[in-house]
Design a protein around this motif. Structure first.
Motif, short mmCIF file in Angstrom:
data_model
loop_
_atom_site.label_atom_id
_atom_site.label_comp_id
_atom_site.label_asym_id
_atom_site.label_seq_id
_atom_site.Cartn_x
_atom_site.Cartn_y
_atom_site.Cartn_z
N UNK A 146 0.79 -1.45 0.05
CA UNK A 146 0.11 0.16 0.53
C UNK A 146 0.95 1.47 -0.03
N UNK A 147 2.26 1.23 0.89
CA UNK A 147 2.72 2.51 0.37
C UNK A 147 3.31 2.89 -0.34
N UNK A 148 3.75 1.75 -1.52
CA UNK A 148 4.43 1.71 -2.87
C UNK A 148 3.28 2.51 -3.41
N UNK A 149 2.34 1.69 -3.27
CA UNK A 149 1.49 2.39 -4.22
C UNK A 149 0.93 3.83 -4.12
N UNK A 150 0.92 4.27 -2.69
CA UNK A 150 0.91 5.58 -1.66
C UNK A 150 2.29 6.46 -3.21
N UNK A 151 3.10 5.77 -2.53
CA UNK A 151 4.58 6.24 -2.99
C UNK A 151 4.86 6.72 -4.60
N UNK A 152 3.32 5.96 -5.18
CA UNK A 152 3.69 6.19 -6.71
C UNK A 152 2.64 7.74 -7.31
N UNK A 153 1.10 6.88 -6.56
CA UNK A 153 0.25 8.09 -6.37
C UNK A 153 1.06 9.77 -6.20
N UNK A 154 1.34 9.35 -5.46
CA UNK A 154 2.01 11.38 -4.48
C UNK A 154 2.98 11.15 -5.89
N UNK A 155 4.19 10.41 -5.84
CA UNK A 155 4.74 10.71 -7.13
C UNK A 155 4.16 11.43 -8.40
N UNK A 156 3.50 10.92 -9.26
CA UNK A 156 2.50 11.24 -10.14
C UNK A 156 1.87 12.12 -10.08
N UNK A 157 1.02 12.92 -8.92
CA UNK A 157 0.73 14.20 -8.44
C UNK A 157 1.37 15.14 -8.78
N UNK A 158 2.68 14.39 -8.06
CA UNK A 158 3.50 16.26 -7.62
C UNK A 158 4.30 16.54 -9.25
#
Length: 820
Positions: A311-323
């Motif tokens: 879940x943390x990796x998915x969360x990190x990918x989502x934040x990276x894409x947003x940024x």
């Protein structure tokens, strides 16, 4: 055991939610750091690669300049299908929105179908010597459109009028792109234009290495022939040093976040397993071995780690894409970077998250296997620090604290950064080791006042907070790490900034020095400068040429009474007095003078004897305006020294000064404001980024505080019910838990701020000692920030108690008294 594992996870998942959240935050932050770094590096690779598409080899002037003979030899290479000379002229361009022109690089176009050239976003490329194409971002900044004319000038005051026929597509360009003109135009503008390289395309069947080797064999020594791929990596390396450093910084903060998560996870598993002692004992009684119990706990941790880390990796990918999407949407001054995912940035945080979870569960799992089955069926007394292991832990902690403190002192005195870092890490481990003794003692001290004035709930809260010293220490240690690091960052940056301010006052004592070349200032110039927002003081100066010791020198005269208002260094300002000449070191060496030496200067029929003094940071030769008047009574005002408002934007002030006094043709603007502004911005960014990144670890730590309180509520269900039955209201019960959480947060904040001050000051001494001109270090206490940190920690501690308190208050006393 598999069915037991699954049933245990289903039964206790609610208690493991906080641990899962800590893992998600830690892993997500690590993934964000790695993905953003990988995307930035990959984006730069792609950008540079597109600029040199079709280039198979490049001759680059590493240690020598490229001569016409070198170009001629390379053009004769039989292995080359195309040879392009990369030439740039640096011209002064007069944009309509500027009072004076600004330097713009202009590249010569080339015609080689094998090698990619610039393309336009509108208009066309130049074809005549009076045409030019500007980078789109430059044109937008100065509001220039296709068809407009510009005036460009060379260093020798020749000028030409050119027409803008196109705007270059620089949307993916790293840094500021160059304008382009025809080769003939560049030769006219600057016959000796700088040759920045020779690009070659290979003939079919010739490899890049063969072409590079052939070029290297014919060019002069000091020139390096790269393959196309090697040159792209060379350019990328120049541009990605900052990205690599940033990646390292992000990685360091990610490790900190994971370490704090490890503490929270370990504390959570310790409490959960302690609450399941009877369950473990029953498993032992029905035939489970110690190894099976140990394996089941680690398997449970592994499952939790895998799920939460994913879940943390998915969360990190989502934040990276947003940024990255936001960076493309808004103009942040960087080229658009697409999201780039690789195996390392996806799987390494996942593996680290699982590994951290399993490692954090090892000690609780071992503790679960050491209790005999029948003994475990009885209630377990709360652990204390007075056990044999606890005593050894305390002794080790004091030894680490003493050794680390000694290394800190040595690092600060000898300016050894690595020694200081080692001392800080070792001493902090000592603080963590003695936490079971230190934290309860501090809670008793801080809790003395609320215990006296807060009634029964406050007294019970203090007693509960110190009931299990090891658990309380583990809970506060996670928050302690975050607060210490944030305080260290604030204190360190404030101290380094103050040290730089003092050093800058010595090196650049005047913010801005505005002078002309072979002109005098108009009468309105002083008022024009005073009207600029951010300028606080304007002092006129005069300059004349004098002779001394057979040398012709330019001497600056300034009013002694007003000098102190623009010279930041008080001791230097006090030296500006009649009869004294302030000279910089090169001038004193040239004239063979020492401090206190008499010197005679001559201007026409006038002669003046002065006492020479060292005065670095001002003009090479500075006297009072009264002394200058004795040499040149009618010396005109040729410039001004300015002081600026420290709160003003230095860049805006410099731009406004550079574009002021339009009647003056050549205006020189120098001084320390640009340097002061640049490092101030760096410190501001570092402070914001550091606090923001470390805030993640504090958030994880606060999750741990809330988790401990939640599990404590479950653990003390019957106790709380008994308190309710004896007359404690729901409001008082919530207040009790709030005070307990507040005490832990305040102890962590107070101890963290004290450690942050010590580490920040010693770190500044280790880092900056010997780096400044005078070798001194200035220490600062950012009181407002530290108070804000303590207040935020206190408020966050109170918020962490809200959900556990609500859960405790909802339990009916009669029902809770009947639970086991």
């Amino acid at each position: 055991m598999r069915r037991s594992l699954l049933s245990s996870l289903r039964a206790h998942m609610g208690r493991l939610v906080a641990a899962c959240l800590a893992i998600v935050l830690g892993v997500g932050f690590g993934s964000l750091a790695m993905i953003v770094h990988a995307s930035a590096s990959h984006g730069v690779d792609e950008t540079i690669g597109a600029q040199y598409k079709g280039v198979d080899a490049v001759v680059y002037p590493d240690r020598a300049t490229i001569s016409p003979a070198d170009i001629a030899k390379v053009q004769k290479l039989p292995q080359a299908a195309a040879v392009v000379t990369l030439t740039t002229a640096y011209m002064d361009v007069a944009f309509p929105d500027l009072v004076r022109g600004t330097t713009v690089p202009i590249d010569a176009l080339y015609s080689a179908p094998q090698i990619a050239g610039p393309s336009t976003s509108s208009g066309r490329l130049p074809t005549a010597t009076n045409e030019i194409a500007l980078p789109a971002r430059t044109a937008t900044k100065h509001k220039i459109g296709v068809g407009q004319t510009l005036r460009i000038s060379s260093y020798d005051d020749k000028s030409w009028t050119v027409t803008v026929v196109g705007l270059l597509d620089d949307s993916k360009y790293v840094g500021t792109a160059s304008a382009v003109a025809t080769p003939a135009a560049v030769k006219i503008f600057d016959p000796g234009a700088f040759t920045r390289g020779i690009a070659l395309a290979a003939k079919p069947g010739v490899t890049q290495q063969q072409l590079a080797d052939a070029a290297q064999a014919v060019v002069a020594s000091g020139l390096t022939a790269y393959t196309g791929e090697a040159f792209i990596q060379h350019e990328v390396q120049d541009l990605t040093n900052g990205i690599d450093v940033l990646g390292g910084v992000f990685g360091m903060f990610a490790v900190i976040a994971l370490f704090v998560a490890c503490l929270v996870i370990g504390n959570t598993f310790t409490i959960v397993i302690a609450q399941r002692t009877r369950e473990m004992a029953l498993l032992r009684c029905v035939g489970a071995s110690r190894r099976q119990v140990f394996s089941s706990v680690l398997a449970e941790a592994t499952v939790v780690g895998v799920i939460a880390s994913a879940i943390g990796v998915v969360f990190g990918v989502a934040l990276s894409a947003l940024g990255l999407a936001l960076s493309r949407e808004f103009d942040w001054g960087i080229p658009p970077v697409p999201l780039h995912l690789d195996l390392v940035s996806l799987f390494l945080p996942l593996l680290l998250g699982v590994a951290v979870t399993v490692v954090a569960a090892v000690v609780p799992a071992r503790r679960a296997t050491k209790v005999a089955p029948l003994a475990a069926l009885r209630p377990e007394a709360a652990p204390t620090a007075a056990t044999k292991a606890g005593v050894l832990r305390l002794i080790l902690g004091f030894l680490l604290l003493a050794g680390g403190g000694l290394l800190l002192a040595v690092g600060a005195m000898q300016h050894g950064v690595l020694i200081g870092v080692a001392g800080g890490a070792i001493s902090f481990l000592g603080i963590l080791a003695i936490g079971a003794l230190l934290v309860p003692a501090l809670i008793r001290v801080i809790g003395a006042l609320p215990a006296k004035t807060g009634g029964v709930p406050a007294r019970i809260a203090v007693a509960n907070a110190v009931r299990n010293p090891r658990r309380t220490a583990a809970t506060t240690s996670a928050l302690l790490i975050g607060v210490t690091l944030i305080s260290l960052t604030c204190v360190g940056i404030a101290s380094v900034r103050k040290t730089f301010d003092v050093s800058m006052d010595g090196q650049y004592p005047v913010d801005l020095m505005v002078t002309t070349y072979n002109e005098k200032m108009p009468a309105s110039a002083e008022q024009q400068l005073r009207d600029i927002k951010g300028i606080t003081q304007v002092v006129p100066i005069s300059k004349v040429m004098v002779k001394s010791g057979g040398q012709e020198l330019e001497v600056t005269g300034i009013d002694a009474a007003a000098a102190g208002s623009v010279i930041h260094n008080p001791s230097l300002a006090a030296q500006v007095k009649p009869g004294t000449a302030l000279l910089d070191y090169p001038t004193m060496q040239m004239l063979k003078l020492e401090n206190g030496s008499p010197m005679t200067i001559v201007s026409g029929q006038h002669k003046l004897t002065l006492t020479a003094q060292r005065g670095n940071g001002l003009d090479p030769f500075t006297v009072t305006s009264a002394d200058l008047a004795k040499l040149a009574p009618s010396a005109p005002v040729t410039g001004f020294w300015l002081a600026s408002d420290p709160k003003a934007d230095g860049g805006d002030v410099i731009d406004a000064v550079e574009q002021s006094i339009p009647t003056v043709k050549d205006l020189s603007v120098q001084g320390g404001l640009a340097e002061r502004t640049s490092y101030t911005k760096v410190f501001d960014v570092l402070l914001i980024v550091g606090i923001g990144l470390l805030g993640v670890s504090v958030l994880i730590a606060l999750v741990g505080v809330g988790n401990t309180l939640s599990l404590s509520v479950l653990e003390r269900t019957r106790e709380n019910a008994l308190l309710r039955a004896m007359g404690l209201s729901r409001r008082q019960l919530r207040r009790m838990l709030a005070v307990e959480s507040l005490l832990m947060a305040l102890v962590a904040a107070g101890l963290g701020i004290v450690l942050g001050l010590i580490y920040g000051w010693t770190g500044t001494s280790a880092l900056m000692g010997g780096q400044t001109a005078e070798g001194g270090v200035e220490y600062a206490v950012p009181g407002t920030l530290l108070i804000a940190i303590a207040a935020i920690a206190a408020v966050a501690g109170l918020l962490a108690s809200v959900l556990p308190a609500r859960r405790a208050a909802k339990v009916a006393p009669a029902g809770a008294l009947a639970t086991e």
